[in-house]
Design an enzyme around this catalytic site. Structure first.
Site, PDB file in Angstrom:
ATOM      1  N   ASP A  96      72.590  67.453  57.964  1.00  0.00           N
ATOM      2  CA  ASP A  96      71.766  67.041  59.111  1.00  0.00           C
ATOM      3  C   ASP A  96      73.193  66.642  60.085  1.00  0.00           C
ATOM      4  OD1 ASP A  96      69.201  66.377  57.831  1.00  0.00           O
ATOM      5  OD2 ASP A  96      70.516  65.808  56.768  1.00  0.00           O
ATOM      6  N   GLU A 152      70.131  71.158  60.262  1.00  0.00           N
ATOM      7  CA  GLU A 152      69.274  70.632  60.695  1.00  0.00           C
ATOM      8  C   GLU A 152      69.830  69.532  62.010  1.00  0.00           C
ATOM      9  OE1 GLU A 152      65.725  66.941  60.302  1.00  0.00           O
ATOM     10  OE2 GLU A 152      66.586  67.986  58.526  1.00  0.00           O
ATOM     11  N   HIS A 202      70.119  71.125  49.071  1.00  0.00           N
ATOM     12  CA  HIS A 202      69.798  70.046  50.239  1.00  0.00           C
ATOM     13  C   HIS A 202      70.681  68.870  50.304  1.00  0.00           C
ATOM     14  CE1 HIS A 202      66.992  66.319  51.420  1.00  0.00           C
ATOM     15  NE2 HIS A 202      67.067  67.296  52.304  1.00  0.00           N
ATOM     16  N   GLU A 221      72.286  72.712  52.980  1.00  0.00           N
ATOM     17  CA  GLU A 221      71.453  72.189  54.281  1.00  0.00           C
ATOM     18  C   GLU A 221      72.147  70.959  54.407  1.00  0.00           C
ATOM     19  OE1 GLU A 221      68.467  69.548  55.690  1.00  0.00           O
ATOM     20  OE2 GLU A 221      69.820  69.325  54.303  1.00  0.00           O
ATOM     21  N   HIS A 245      72.454  61.930  57.508  1.00  0.00           N
ATOM     22  CA  HIS A 245      71.067  62.104  57.520  1.00  0.00           C
ATOM     23  C   HIS A 245      70.522  60.999  58.441  1.00  0.00           C
ATOM     24  CE1 HIS A 245      66.759  61.267  56.489  1.00  0.00           C
ATOM     25  NE2 HIS A 245      66.840  62.538  56.343  1.00  0.00           N
TER      26      HIS A 245
END
Length: 312
Positions: free
Chosen positions: A91, A172, A62, A89, A104
């Protein structure tokens, strides 16, 4: 997904929790110095995610291995690679001049020194700064002195590092309502970096978002790309999501085996059973609990901890 401030220890990392599109090229990638790992974090033997047994959930690092290096940076990507994890992962958001950057929070305060460098620019929203301005910020010093000078990467830079490491991406789209056109901009960068070819689209890339409309847009522009909805729609609403999402990715808090079963019972837009990736699981007990529910993947700041728990 939101996580509280991570540190270099697992305990303190407890959390939260197409084709050619318009986008300027941000130039030469930042070459963040590869980090020296903390030896106590090594789990032996190191196995890459692609070598995992099929009966274990896939483990996603993450924001990179963000328990051990500053989140959403090249340092964190490299730490995930050093631990043996293929999937990371991140953002993405848009700068004022339309560059896709990897960060993020919708403001720069928590993970950079923006308040110090730009004291008169409150509230320090990402969308109010140009890519050149953001490139001046320290995105690592907040995590620890050893990471001072680490930068906020552009998506171009981030993808180049993943390519160098041979890693895969769960991307994301963050707060899409704040960034009109972010889907097209993101897809353009992915295309320019070779991430929309058959091999990447088939097995190396997933795009997810809390925004259902954003995912519908991605699916409309590139129906071949695997997509994931972040959240837990009511079971009665799942068929509608299955029209544009291949995954339903909920928080592990409140998740149940019956919900996972309900998701698996449906097929997504590519004719395969919907998958479930749960977030953000950072301790062994929680990892074993969601594994017992039958989830397909676990998203975690501490991927080595989850790997050890689910393969012990």
């Amino acid at each position: 997904m939101y996580a509280g401030t991570a540190t270099a220890s697992v305990a303190a990392a407890a959390v939260m929790g197409a084709g050619t599109l318009l986008m300027p090229n941000p130039g030469t990638p930042v070459a963040d110095t590869p980090l020296t790992r903390h030896p106590v974090q090594q789990v032996a033997p190191v196995r890459r995610a692609s070598d995992a047994a099929a009966d274990h959930p896939r483990v996603y690092a993450h924001r990179g291995a963000s328990a051990y290096a500053p989140e959403n940076t090249l340092r964190s990507v490299d730490e995930a690679d050093a631990l043996g994890f293929d999937w990371v992962e991140n953002d993405v958001q848009l700068t004022r001049d339309g560059v896709v950057v990897v960060i993020h929070d919708t403001d720069l305060k928590r993970t950079t020194n923006a308040e110090e460098v730009f004291p008169d620019r409150a509230p320090w929203a990402v969308k109010d700064f140009t890519a050149a301005e953001i490139s001046r910020l320290d995105a690592g010093g907040w995590f620890g002195p050893a990471y001072a000078g680490t930068r906020v990467p552009t998506l171009h830079q981030y993808l180049k590092r993943l390519g160098h490491n041979g890693q895969n991406l769960l991307l994301e789209i963050k707060s899409p309502e704040s960034y009109p056109g972010i889907e097209r901009a993101t897809l353009r960068v992915l295309g320019e970096e070779g991430w929309l070819d058959t091999s990447h689209v088939r097995s190396r890339l997933v795009i997810q978002s809390f925004g259902a409309d954003s995912l519908r847009t991605v699916h409309s522009l590139r129906p071949d790309v695997v997509t994931g909805f972040l959240g837990a729609p009511a079971v009665s609403e799942l068929p509608a999501y299955a029209a544009f999402a291949d995954q339903i990715n909920p928080s592990y808090t409140g998740l149940s085996g019956s919900y996972v079963t309900a998701v698996h019972a449906l097929k997504g837009p590519h004719g395969k059973a919907l998958q479930v990736n749960s977030w953000t699981v950072n301790d062994a007990a929680a990892a074993r609990r969601v594994e017992s529910m039958g989830v397909d993947g676990i998203i975690t700041n501490a991927p080595d901890v989850v790997r050890a728990a689910t393969r012990g």
